[in-house]
Design an enzyme around this catalytic site. Sequence first.
Site, PDB file in Angstrom:
ATOM      1  N   SER A  97      26.312  52.963  39.328  1.00 25.71           N
ATOM      2  CA  SER A  97      25.818  52.648  37.983  1.00 25.71           C
ATOM      3  C   SER A  97      26.621  53.322  36.866  1.00 25.71           C
ATOM      4  CB  SER A  97      24.335  53.002  37.863  1.00 25.71           C
ATOM      5  OG  SER A  97      23.589  52.132  38.684  1.00 25.71           O
ATOM      6  N   LYS A 140      11.455  54.244  42.443  1.00 23.31           N
ATOM      7  CA  LYS A 140      11.145  53.008  41.708  1.00 23.31           C
ATOM      8  C   LYS A 140       9.644  52.795  41.500  1.00 23.31           C
ATOM      9  CE  LYS A 140      15.269  50.331  42.844  1.00 23.31           C
ATOM     10  NZ  LYS A 140      15.731  48.991  43.225  1.00 23.31           N
TER      11      LYS A 140
END
Length: 280
Positions: A17, A68
């Site tokens: 990322s 998450k």
Amino acid sequence: MLDRYAVIGHPIAHSKSPLIHGLFAQVTGQAMTYEAIDGGADEGGFARALAAFRAAGGKGMNVTLPFKLQALVGATQASDDARLAGAANALRFDGDRIEARNFDGIGLVRDIEVNLGVPLAGKRVLLLGAGGATRGAVLPIARAGAARIVIANRTAAKAQELARELSPHLGGVPLAGGGFDALAGESPFDVVINATSASLGGEAPAVPPAAFAPGVLAYDMVYGKGLTPFLKLAQQAAGAARVADGVGMLVEQAAEAFAWWRGVRPDTREALTRLTVPLV
Ligand code: ATR
């Protein structure tokens, strides 16, 4: 001070990322920083790191394993995608608000439709696996207008359960779930997506060859592993199979988050070129 963004996970060193968002910032000319934060293994580590990042003026975060679910629970607002996926992979901070989204499924659909040129409208789509990856993909695939979605899983009950839970939210798109053997009663599929973790163990899920229609698109959500056993199986089952791994899904979900944060959608070609590993 430059606007700050980050990805948080544990472990986090392998994350692509920072590279992807660094490229996006370059191509769009956005003044921002993007760092990797290790949320640690101890309970409360994620919440502490999140609070510290917000207190330091952080604007948004990507969230990866294993946080998450916590990211969704801790948010003050969540999109339908995040709620149905039961997980958030992107957060945006605005005063007291923590907004949660999940762009994984949207990134998958965008990769299939835009990068690979396969419109999902009217298509029969088979999802292999009934874990978090499948959960996040179903709603965006239904929104793209698929004709029918089937979830097949090693543990049939998990797929049946997931189909029952998600069906009412798909605007009438038919969804069924079951074991791999239940696929014998189905016509072949135009798009078959491997959302199991089988590729990581060098295995292919036990999907029958008859499930692949001629000219099928076979898509493995893992990336950087070359031609996985699942993709090989698809090539053998359907002579003219098109195969793809999940590198485009990774890049496109990042682009969605970037656009949400910055209000400008980056061109993803450079990131795709840098991260693509040949499928051989
Ligand atoms: P994720 O959140 O990445 O989807 P998960 O929730 O752990 O991960 O789910 C992993 C999925 O891969 C499950 O559907 C699992 O099947 P079971 O529910 O039967 O366990 C599937 N899976 C893992 N290894 C597999 C293999 N070798 N063959 C087929 N399916 C496999």
